[in-house]
Design a protein around this motif. Structure first.
Motif, mmCIF file in Angstrom:
data_model
loop_
_atom_site.group_PDB
_atom_site.id
_atom_site.type_symbol
_atom_site.label_atom_id
_atom_site.label_comp_id
_atom_site.label_asym_id
_atom_site.label_seq_id
_atom_site.Cartn_x
_atom_site.Cartn_y
_atom_site.Cartn_z
ATOM 1 N N TYR A 131 0.925 -1.218 0.141
ATOM 2 C CA TYR A 131 0.074 -0.074 0.155
ATOM 3 C C TYR A 131 0.841 1.128 0.087
ATOM 4 O O TYR A 131 0.676 2.449 -0.740
ATOM 5 N N LEU A 132 1.709 1.367 0.796
ATOM 6 C CA LEU A 132 2.649 2.347 0.891
ATOM 7 C C LEU A 132 3.465 2.710 -0.517
ATOM 8 O O LEU A 132 3.823 3.743 -0.944
ATOM 9 N N LEU A 133 3.909 1.432 -0.779
ATOM 10 C CA LEU A 133 4.699 1.568 -2.299
ATOM 11 C C LEU A 133 3.851 2.153 -3.437
ATOM 12 O O LEU A 133 4.387 2.752 -4.133
ATOM 13 N N ALA A 134 2.442 1.721 -3.249
ATOM 14 C CA ALA A 134 1.486 2.143 -4.498
ATOM 15 C C ALA A 134 0.865 3.613 -3.934
ATOM 16 O O ALA A 134 0.318 4.205 -4.990
ATOM 17 N N HIS A 135 1.321 4.318 -2.971
ATOM 18 C CA HIS A 135 0.724 5.589 -2.795
ATOM 19 C C HIS A 135 2.015 6.447 -2.514
ATOM 20 O O HIS A 135 2.191 6.531 -1.203
ATOM 21 N N PRO A 136 2.665 7.067 -3.482
ATOM 22 C CA PRO A 136 3.788 8.027 -3.169
ATOM 23 C C PRO A 136 3.704 8.996 -2.140
ATOM 24 O O PRO A 136 4.562 9.332 -1.632
ATOM 25 N N ILE A 137 2.319 9.495 -1.973
ATOM 26 C CA ILE A 137 2.039 10.789 -1.118
ATOM 27 C C ILE A 137 2.483 10.292 0.197
ATOM 28 O O ILE A 137 2.372 11.099 1.155
ATOM 29 N N SER A 138 2.364 8.779 0.518
ATOM 30 C CA SER A 138 2.526 8.270 1.643
ATOM 31 C C SER A 138 4.007 9.017 2.542
ATOM 32 O O SER A 138 3.905 9.246 3.739
ATOM 33 N N ALA A 139 4.832 8.969 1.544
ATOM 34 C CA ALA A 139 6.231 9.401 2.149
ATOM 35 C C ALA A 139 6.234 10.913 2.475
ATOM 36 O O ALA A 139 6.756 11.488 3.442
ATOM 37 N N VAL A 140 5.416 11.676 1.948
ATOM 38 C CA VAL A 140 5.181 13.105 2.344
ATOM 39 C C VAL A 140 4.517 13.289 3.767
ATOM 40 O O VAL A 140 4.659 13.984 4.647
ATOM 41 N N GLY A 141 3.423 12.362 3.631
ATOM 42 C CA GLY A 141 2.714 12.553 5.044
ATOM 43 C C GLY A 141 3.415 11.752 6.221
ATOM 44 O O GLY A 141 3.540 12.467 7.340
ATOM 45 N N LEU A 142 4.374 10.910 6.004
ATOM 46 C CA LEU A 142 5.268 10.459 7.043
ATOM 47 C C LEU A 142 6.399 11.209 7.396
ATOM 48 O O LEU A 142 6.439 11.351 8.850
ATOM 49 N N ALA A 143 6.752 11.982 6.356
ATOM 50 C CA ALA A 143 7.857 12.914 6.450
ATOM 51 C C ALA A 143 7.302 14.151 7.476
ATOM 52 O O ALA A 143 8.162 14.318 8.261
ATOM 53 N N SER A 144 6.184 14.614 7.200
ATOM 54 C CA SER A 144 5.642 15.645 7.964
ATOM 55 C C SER A 144 5.268 15.174 9.342
ATOM 56 O O SER A 144 5.560 16.120 10.184
ATOM 57 N N PHE A 145 4.853 14.139 9.531
ATOM 58 C CA PHE A 145 4.312 13.543 10.796
ATOM 59 C C PHE A 145 5.549 13.498 11.722
ATOM 60 O O PHE A 145 5.509 14.017 13.007
ATOM 61 N N ARG A 146 6.718 13.030 11.163
ATOM 62 C CA ARG A 146 8.177 12.723 12.197
ATOM 63 C C ARG A 146 9.133 13.954 11.922
ATOM 64 O O ARG A 146 9.984 13.982 12.904
#
Length: 367
Positions: A131-146
């Motif tokens: 799921y994470l690999l298929a949704h590149p925007i996930s990296a942006v959200g994770l980076a913002s969160f941490r």
């Protein structure tokens, strides 16, 4: 295309099996390499999406190249992702993979051994990685969160270090849980489940759950720590409370991520909450490295204070096992991740901190 996808294309499953000495099993019908097989029960095939996969039809498992490598080398799936990238040579220009860990192919039985991870738990982890690999925007959200740079968040996703599995009607960030096994001098790790963060209702704190659990799976796992790098051969251990701080410290030190080189004989450990001390010491005690030095990064809250205050504190118990123990707090910040988010300390600052505590690191080893 992610680094993992590049690796799978650069080193196809049959080629990987051939490199690992399993070439005779890399066909549609073969005897299984994982058990005594009188009749062919193993197959390498393409699924409906065209991906090469393997399966033993008598119960040894199945999956892709990562799953095969994890099973053969006795390592976790995140470690197998990094190992596959190493073997394939599919690093982006100038990058270095995560440090190798002990990879003994087999280990004798031990007095206490956890059960095999249920297929449903393993499948949920894999689906969360996909799921994470298929949704590149996930990296942006994770980076913002941490408070991380986006490339570092993407690196963790590409290495399958983090998953986003379904839990009832929602998803949560999860980290794999691995158990140490084997004899002294030949420690291995085996994935036994995962630790998932669940968002609370508005105004409520997030909670963490371990899977599998007794209610759903009739088995459970202890709060084993999150480990990056070495343990049994470590000369320097950095111990934090939680996976986030462990990852952030390793990144801030310049040891983890693209273009990074992990120093030899160094381990970074995220104890799963202040209450995870006892499971950590109980399960890892017999593999404890000789003459290791330890930097204990404590949280600025009552549970963090309990790590070094009072009789029989965590710091005291570490002093019985380590050559030297230094306790460091994060001043006005709750933990190291909050400190990083506010001040962005880099490798030079971390190197100065370690040197000031007599724990300077060189890439030939930890001093």
């Amino acid at each position: 295309m992610s680094g993992l996808e590049q690796a799978k294309q650069a080193l196809l499953l049959p080629d990987l099996m051939n490199r690992l000495g399993l070439g005779e099993h890399a066909k549609k019908s073969a005897r299984c390499p994982f058990h005594e097989d009188s009749e062919p029960s193993f197959s390498v095939y393409r699924d409906q999406d065209g991906e090469l996969r393997w399966k033993c039809f008598t119960g040894c498992g199945g999956g892709d190249s990562v799953d095969l490598l994890a099973k053969i080398e006795g390592i976790s799936n995140p470690e197998a992702c990094r190992r596959l990238i190493e073997l394939s040579g599919a690093h982006p220009a100038g990058t270095r993979a995560r440090p190798p860990v002990q990879r003994k192919a087999s280990a004798p039985s031990i007095p206490e051994r956890l059960g095999v991870m249920p297929d449903s738990v393993a499948d949920a982890w894999k689906e969360g990685v996909d799921y994470l690999l298929a949704h590149p925007i996930s990296a942006v959200g994770l980076a913002s969160f941490r408070g991380w740079p986006v490339p570092f968040a993407q690196y963790l996703i590409d290495c399958a270090e983090i998953s986003f599995p379904l839990y009832y009607n929602g998803r949560g960030i999860a980290f794999q849980v691995s158990a140490p096994e084997g004899e002294r001098g030949a420690m291995t790790t085996r994935p036994v489940g995962y630790h998932i963060r669940l968002k609370g209702k508005p105004g409520e704190k997030a909670t963490w759950r371990f899977l599998p659990n007794e209610q759903t799976h009739k088995q459970s796992i202890p709060a084993l720590p999150y480990l990056i790098g070495e343990f049994e051969q470590a000369r320097l251990l950095i111990i934090t409370e939680g996976q986030w701080d462990a990852l952030t410290f390793a990144f801030a030190a310049g040891w983890l991520g693209d273009n990074c080189l992990w120093p030899a004989n160094v381990g970074v450990i995220g104890v799963r909450g202040a209450s995870g001390v006892n499971p950590f010491l109980r399960w890892y005690d017999r593999f404890w490295p000789e003459r290791a030095r330890c930097l204990l990064m404590v949280d600025a809250d009552p549970p963090g204070s309990a790590w070094y205050e009072g009789k029989d504190s965590f710091a005291d118990r570490l002093s019985e096992r380590c050559q030297k123990v230094e306790v460091v707090d994060c001043a006005s910040h709750k933990d190291f991740n909050d400190l990083y988010r506010a001040e962005k300390p880099g490798p030079e600052i971390i190197a100065e901190l370690l040197a000031s505590r007599g724990m300077a690191v060189e890439y030939g080893g930890a001093v």
